[in-house]
Design an enzyme around this catalytic site. Sequence first.
Site: not given
Ligand code: MSP
Length: 511
Positions: A31, A34, A139, A142, A160, A163, A313, A316
């Site tokens: 979304h 990401h 969690c 996470c 958490c 979440h 934040k 999902k």
């Molecule tokens: N799989 C782990 C990361 C492993 S890296 C060796 C993970 N994945 S995640 O799908 O949860 O993605 C997390 C990342 O997505 C955050 O660190 C950030 O870069 C991005 N974001 C997801 N939601 C976000 C926001 N609401 N705002 C900004 N970035 C965010 O953690």
Amino acid sequence: MDGGSVYLGVFSGMGVFYITTPIYYPNAPPHLGHAYTTVFADVLARYHRLIGDEVFFLTGTDEHGLKLQRVAEREGVSPKEFVDRMAGVYREYWAMLDISYDRFIRTTDPDHERVVVEAVRRLYEKGLIYKAKYSGWYCVDCEKFYSEGEYEVVGGKPYCPIHRKPLEFLEEETYYFRLSVFEDFLRRILSEGGIVYPDQYAREVLGKIDKEGLRDVSIARPRERVWWGIPLPWDRDYTVYVWFDALLNYVTGAGYLSDEERFKKYWGGVHHVIGKDILWFHTAIWFSVLEALEIPPPKKLIVHAFVINRGLKMGKSAGNIVRIEDLVERYHGSDGARYIIARIFNLYRDVEVSNELLDSFYNSELVDTYGNLVRRVGVLAKKKLNGIVENRGLESGLEKKITETIEAYREAMDKYETPQAITAVMDLLREANAYVNKTRPWEKQEPIEELYSLLETIKYATIMLSPITPRAAGRTSQALGFTITNPYETRLGGQEKYIIREAPILFKKIK
Ligand code: MSP
């Protein structure tokens, strides 16, 4: 564990820009949260290609662990089938946003699995991994244990903080990584500065170490609970904890253990981009694992804040996501969506998004300032000069402004401040629009000296915006007849003439 790595010095990284995003959990499509990280990383990748660096851009998916195992179970398919499908979905989304990655890495890729097995084996042989009982609050979203003080308490139960779901209590015999051994190393490297950017995040980690100390961390999960993972080579009743597996993707991607030459070349120039939610893993744990493997820390760890929606934040489980396909539709394609992301991007502060905010950037800047100037100047050149605009010297006001803008843009990009880079260019374009209004070239006859200066302005602005809006840059350069080259090495006023093919309408306004 202190005292420098054997590798140091070999990793020069000169002229090499290796950039990574976190690898995302493919439990659901990406979304805006990401896309925030990925578009930003893509802008940096394209910028460094523009200025002549050798770029390698890595993104991908984090496919093992309990979260994916459970989602697949719910869907009634094997985890492998599930992640195969979702990796494809991720690629489609990144294509929608014109993400120019060089490799899409998956933690199920064979070269990565080999790296993980070999890395844990090395740590085990060094005595940095031992077996003990572990218990704590976990969690699954996470994929992380929370200690007291870190979790929230709701109705007497641990929740958490991210979440807002109840944590699960886990007690198991497992393997630990001796993180505590790295305390001095971490304190030194974090307080020296220079790696974590902005530095406030390094101080945050140091503060956490001061407060809580450094405890050893679980590096494996019992296979009976988490079977979807890479088995420990010396004890196949355990799988590697998903975060250890995932972090190693960054070295796999550069060629660790498969192409040492390439690895040495790229690792010296590695820039990780992450959201602040995964700061601890990317500093305390990752820097220590690297040190243990005798690999230097990354060159830069660029950390950004969150996109928030209705105060929370975006995510999902919060139920407040903005879908990428909706953004691309609303802003008439990838350029519009990329622009608003790079425009609101913030390393320091969380940004609350709304249609009003995003629309106003899009309409007033991309449509009314950039698109409008390109169209006006294109039409004038076609109509008045038959599309051929000779160099009749640069107007001194615009010349000065272009030079200043290139400087401001460079400074902003050096600090990873994409909004500042954009506003510098928009300032220049606004000045050029005002110059058109003031000089009224539509009332003049050939040679209309103003047009050349205006085209030079458009050229430089387009070049500077090209990492952000690559399609519009391609279209404009074709239509107006110039090439996209390194702005720091292109001579202002150096183009002999412009041959205009069309006067493009680059962006459609949102009503
Ligand atoms: N799989 C782990 C990361 C492993 S890296 C060796 C993970 N994945 S995640 O799908 O949860 O993605 C997390 C990342 O997505 C955050 O660190 C950030 O870069 C991005 N974001 C997801 N939601 C976000 C926001 N609401 N705002 C900004 N970035 C965010 O953690």
